[in-house]
Design a protein around this motif. Structure first.
Motif, short mmCIF file in Angstrom:
data_model
loop_
_atom_site.label_atom_id
_atom_site.label_comp_id
_atom_site.label_asym_id
_atom_site.label_seq_id
_atom_site.Cartn_x
_atom_site.Cartn_y
_atom_site.Cartn_z
N ILE A 115 -1.35 -9.18 -0.90
CA ILE A 115 -1.20 -10.12 -2.02
C ILE A 115 -0.06 -9.49 -2.90
O ILE A 115 0.32 -8.33 -2.94
CB ILE A 115 -2.36 -10.21 -2.96
N ILE A 116 0.52 -10.41 -3.64
CA ILE A 116 1.41 -9.97 -4.64
C ILE A 116 1.08 -10.30 -6.14
O ILE A 116 0.81 -11.50 -6.41
CB ILE A 116 2.80 -10.61 -4.38
N LYS A 117 1.03 -9.20 -7.01
CA LYS A 117 0.30 -9.42 -8.37
C LYS A 117 1.06 -8.82 -9.25
O LYS A 117 1.92 -8.05 -8.98
CB LYS A 117 -1.11 -9.20 -8.40
N THR A 118 1.01 -9.00 -10.58
CA THR A 118 1.50 -8.17 -11.64
C THR A 118 1.22 -6.67 -11.42
O THR A 118 0.11 -6.30 -11.19
CB THR A 118 1.22 -8.48 -12.86
N GLY A 119 2.28 -5.88 -11.04
CA GLY A 119 2.08 -4.32 -10.67
C GLY A 119 2.49 -4.13 -9.33
O GLY A 119 2.75 -3.00 -8.89
N GLY A 120 2.83 -5.13 -8.65
CA GLY A 120 3.16 -4.89 -7.29
C GLY A 120 2.65 -5.54 -6.13
O GLY A 120 1.76 -6.68 -6.49
N VAL A 121 2.52 -5.01 -4.79
CA VAL A 121 2.01 -5.38 -3.83
C VAL A 121 0.80 -4.48 -3.65
O VAL A 121 0.75 -3.52 -3.67
CB VAL A 121 2.97 -5.70 -2.49
N SER A 122 -0.51 -5.28 -2.91
CA SER A 122 -1.36 -4.40 -2.49
C SER A 122 -1.50 -4.90 -0.98
O SER A 122 -1.79 -6.25 -0.87
CB SER A 122 -2.56 -4.79 -3.50
N ALA A 123 -1.70 -4.08 -0.10
CA ALA A 123 -2.03 -4.47 1.38
C ALA A 123 -3.54 -4.15 1.73
O ALA A 123 -4.09 -3.00 1.09
CB ALA A 123 -1.10 -3.86 2.42
N PHE A 124 -4.09 -4.79 2.44
CA PHE A 124 -5.51 -4.68 2.69
C PHE A 124 -5.65 -4.51 4.20
O PHE A 124 -5.61 -5.34 5.22
CB PHE A 124 -6.36 -5.59 2.65
N PRO A 125 -5.58 -3.30 4.77
CA PRO A 125 -5.29 -2.90 6.32
C PRO A 125 -6.94 -3.69 7.02
O PRO A 125 -7.75 -3.69 6.32
CB PRO A 125 -5.77 -1.43 6.39
N ARG A 126 -6.60 -3.88 8.12
CA ARG A 126 -7.69 -4.61 8.81
C ARG A 126 -8.82 -3.69 9.07
O ARG A 126 -8.50 -2.37 9.56
CB ARG A 126 -7.06 -5.28 10.24
N LEU A 127 -10.06 -4.01 8.79
CA LEU A 127 -11.23 -3.31 8.93
C LEU A 127 -11.54 -2.97 10.42
O LEU A 127 -11.79 -3.95 11.22
CB LEU A 127 -12.24 -3.77 8.13
#
Length: 503
Positions: free
Chosen positions: A226-238
């Motif tokens: 996702i891109i949100k205020t504060g930058g990008v956060s990635a969610f590695p596949r579980l």
């Protein structure tokens, strides 16, 4: 036997992305970050440079398509501050080229412009001597090259130059000039591709995939971000097999004797339970009973709610003697309402994992899988996502309770998603009619971890909570909705046996 030393990694500064890349980008190598406009390339590139600046490393951002003011404005929207350690080099055609009287229509060729562009980049690098470089974007160089052969030679020249300097380079490609050109893929050390999906309803979904990483194992497949205020956060596949915690598989009672009898003593720790039934039968109430039992044992618990507004859930639970607000205020319960239209399956799995890891929650409720399915209406791997999540929670010693609403009220009903084979225990709730009243029945149709009653019991929900009666041995056809009384003694709950203020 001699083993090659592992290369140092330049961390990207993106939560989750470094985990996908097994630590980050190999230092002194050239990488490609590609994706259509708006997928987050610039934000990731800025985070990469800012991560280096925080460690005292100089960075150089070469922009061929965006002005420095636009770049700084975009950075400030995320709260990024481009300090002295990061040099922004705006490389665009001089203003004189826009003047018709100054243009050299015969002498000014793409060869000259391409050579001057590359020379200017190298000169700026020599002046700054950065450790990290971002080149944005390759589409401009591809257009100047006017051919795949010259473009490949130019990319090779850039790669070899930076390789001799020991800089870690991130090349950005917005795929606007040619999305089919794979020239750079064979040249660079690694390739990360960003994609944006537009569902029929709800916000856009973004995902990334590492297509290539020479000499390095990485987490393959697609990963939501996702891109949100504060930058990008990635969610590695579980991947559930990577997580394991030692625990004792003891039996956890629900706090209601008749329900425990039905379940063969209760639910096993580290198992999953699916509560299945039509709307309004009390699936959430059964799930809350296990939450209350866990907290009474001194354990932590978590509830992830898709379908119901929290204020209504708190009021409804308190009316049957379960004070969720107090449990949360005491720090024993994490409860979170999720917006199915704004959530990706990867982000949801990350949230669950984050809270289970940080709070050591031992009972987790997902209410409901219908809402979870709504969060990914165009996904084809819902069952696989659920499977990995359940396996992960089971390996952490957490007992998971899932609810699924079936279509219809009585008779032959179907669930929107069949996950009964994934759950260790399946509890089935039903409406049935008897003596002119609508009643509810519960049965356990599966328990993988032990024996259970094969009977059907009536239950009621009142201000005193959940109460179950004796097995309905004298009836047939309860699960069809219209039973027949075939016995001598009516085992149905009488109004006097339960709080008359039933729900």
């Amino acid at each position: 036997m001699n083993s090659r030393p592992r290369s140092k990694k330049a961390r990207t500064g993106i939560p989750g992305l470094d985990e996908i890349l097994a630590g980050g980008l190999s230092e002194g190598r050239v990488f490609l970050l590609e994706g259509n406009p708006g997928t987050g390339k610039t934000t990731i590139a800025l985070s990469f440079l800012l991560e280096g600046a925080a460690k005292g490393e100089k960075g150089l951002y070469v922009t061929l398509s965006e002005t420095e003011d636009e770049l700084r404005e975009g950075a400030s929207s995320h709260g990024f501050t481009i300090g002295e350690n990061i040099r922004v080099f705006e490389l665009v055609p001089p203003e004189s080229l826009l003047d018709a009287e100054q243009q050299q229509s015969l002498l000014y060729s793409s060869d000259l412009e391409l050579g001057e562009t590359t020379k200017a980049i190298f000169e700026e690098f020599e002046r700054v001597r950065p450790r990290r470089v971002v080149l944005d974007s390759l589409s401009e160089i591809r257009l100047l090259a006017q051919g795949s052969l010259r473009y490949r030679r130019q990319i090779l020249a850039i790669k070899h130059y930076f390789a001799r300097q020991g800089a870690t380079v991130l090349l950005l490609d917005d795929l606007t000039s040619s999305s089919q050109d794979k020239t750079v893929h064979s040249v660079v050390h690694g390739v990360i591709k960003l994609e944006e999906l537009a569902p029929t309803y709800g916000s856009e979904r973004r995902r990334l995939r590492v297509l290539k990483y020479r000499g390095q194992a990485f987490r393959g497949g697609y990963h939501d971000f996702i891109i949100k205020t504060g930058g990008v956060s990635a969610f590695p596949r579980l991947v559930a097999l990577e997580h394991r915690r030692e625990f004792t598989r003891d039996v956890l009672p629900s706090g209601i004797g008749e329900l425990d009898d039905l379940l063969g003593g209760g639910l096993e720790r580290g198992s999953s339970c699916l509560v299945l039934g039509p709307a309004g039968t009390g699936k959430s109430t059964f799930a809350l009973q296990f939450i209350m039992s866990a907290i009474n044992r001194g354990e932590k618990a978590a509830i992830f709610v898709f379908d119901e507004e929290l204020g209504l859930l708190f009021a409804r639970a308190k009316a049957i003697g379960i004070d969720l607000q107090q449990m949360r205020d005491d720090g024993n319960l994490h409860i979170e309402q999720l917006d199915a239209a704004e959530l990706s399956p990867g982000e949801f799995a990350h949230r669950v994992r984050e809270h289970v890891d940080s709070t050591n929650a031992k009972t987790v409720v997902v209410d409901s899988l219908n809402g979870y399915q709504a969060s990914m209406p165009e996904e084809n791997a819902l069952v696989l996502h659920i499977h990995e999540l359940l396996q992960y929670l089971n390996r952490q010693g957490a007992t998971t309770v899932l609810t699924v609403a079936q279509h219809g009220l009585v008779g032959d009903m179907k669930a929107p998603v069949d996950v009964t084979y994934l759950a260790d225990t399946v509890v089935l709730l039903r409406y049935f009619e008897a003596h002119g009243r609508v009643r509810r029945a519960v049965s356990v149709i599966k328990k993988r971890t032990g024996r259970h009653e094969d009977t059907i019991r009536e239950f009621r929900i009142s201000s005193q909570g959940l109460s179950l009666g004796q097995p309905l041995d004298e009836f047939q056809g309860v699960l069809r909705g219209v039973p027949q009384f075939v016995g001598k003694v009516d085992p149905l709950l009488k109004p006097s046996q339960a709080d008359p203020d039933h729900f």
